[in-house]
Scaffold this active site. Structure first.
Site, PDB file in Angstrom:
ATOM      1  CE1 TYR A 161      -0.841  16.787  10.211  1.00 44.43           C
ATOM      2  CE2 TYR A 161       0.082  18.633  11.455  1.00 44.43           C
ATOM      3  CZ  TYR A 161      -0.946  18.083  10.698  1.00 44.43           C
ATOM      4  OH  TYR A 161      -2.067  18.827  10.427  1.00 44.43           O
ATOM      5  CE  LYS A 168      -3.609  21.650   9.507  1.00 43.65           C
ATOM      6  NZ  LYS A 168      -4.736  22.184   8.726  1.00 43.65           N
TER       7      LYS A 168
END
Ligand code: NAD
Length: 260
Positions: A161, A168
């Site tokens: 990720y 995020k």
């Protein structure tokens, strides 16, 4: 005594949903759920190349507003809100379901992420939500609800990720601060954290199919979520029934978050 059947949750509401690329997009699930629950939905497409994929979906949703929006193009967001103001004069719901990081910066590991790539990812995936909220809030004259899509890679390390984890994390914090700043206007803000869903954006992540398989195996409910699960959650949170809920990060993940 006859029991009245309930009104759809979002009857008469006006919703702007940003982030439909195709019928697999999380934004499409949100727009469809809002439409099913009685809302009118405005949708956007990234550019002329994306338009043929979004236009039929906008027709299916009977969207009265369909406009281009690339949040990195100066003025486009303002033009969209000028149209919404002229056509609707108000807004009740906003969904931000967009993210971007340059491929080399996304796939090369966080240590190798360039400053320019980090800044671009942060601008498109996070700061654009602040810009949207700033334009949407004055139109939410009867209160409203705003949503931004996050992922649990913000809080725990999810291999591959990479840079999107810190981005995020910033987005989730942004939702909490906006919930605080807008709360007295009756505007509620939530981060929505879906489990992995096979979409175009997700195809940019290395070994995504492995993540899907592991998730289905580990999640307490034993299944993957789909875009309608995300849409129905947003529709409920946008409804008057959820009027005292704000500032949460809502996991739509079959319970995966509780697993160690
Ligand atoms: P998607 O590819 O269908 O949607 C991503 C959207 O971002 C596209 O519509 C694209 O046009 C838009 N976008 C990219 N750059 C933009 C720009 N400059 N201006 C305007 N729009 C731009 O993929 P998705 O998975 O539906 O992604 C939607 C959101 O959900 C993203 O924030 C993503 O991080 C998040 N999310 C996805 C998953 C998943 O597993 N798919 C899980 C959790 C969160």
């Amino acid at each position: 005594m006859a029991i009245e059947s309930p009104r759809p949750l979002l009857t008469g509401k006006k919703a702007l949903v940003v982030g439909i690329a195709n019928e697999h997009s999380i934004a499409y699930g949100c727009a469809k759920a809002f439409h099913m629950m009685g809302a009118e939905v405005a949708v956007t497409y990234l550019n002329e190349k994306a338009k043929p994929y979004v236009e039929p979906l906008a027709q299916e949703l009977a969207a009265p507003i369909l406009l281009p929006l690339d949040v990195s193009q100066p003025g486009q967001l303002e033009e969209l809100f000028t149209t919404i103001t002229a056509q609707w004069g108000r807004l009740d719901c906003l969904v931000h379901a967009i993210a971007f990081a340059p491929k080399a910066d996304l796939q090369g590991g966080l240590l190798n992420c360039s400053a320019a790539g980090f800044a671009q990812a942060m601008d498109i995936s996070c700061h654009s939500f602040i810009r949207m909220a700033r334009l949407a809030a004055p139109l939410m004259t009867e209160g409203g609800a705003m949503f931004a899509m996050t992922f649990n890679g913000a809080n725990a390390v999810v291999p591959n990720y990479n840079v999107m984890g810190p981005i995020k994390a910033a987005l989730e914090s942004t939702c909490r601060y906006l919930a605080f700043e807008l709360g007295r206007q009756g505007i509620r803000v939530h981060a929505i954290s879906p489990g992995p869903v096979k979409t175009r954006a997700a195809s940019g992540l290395k070994d995504f199919d492995t993540l899907l398989a592991q998730t289905a195996q580990r999640a307490p409910l034993g299944t993957l979520v789909d875009i309608m699960d995300v849409g129905y959650t947003c529709a409920f949170l946008a409804s008057p029934e959820a009027r005292h809920l704000t500032g949460s990060t809502m996991y739509v993940d079959g319970g995966l978050k509780i697993m160690g």
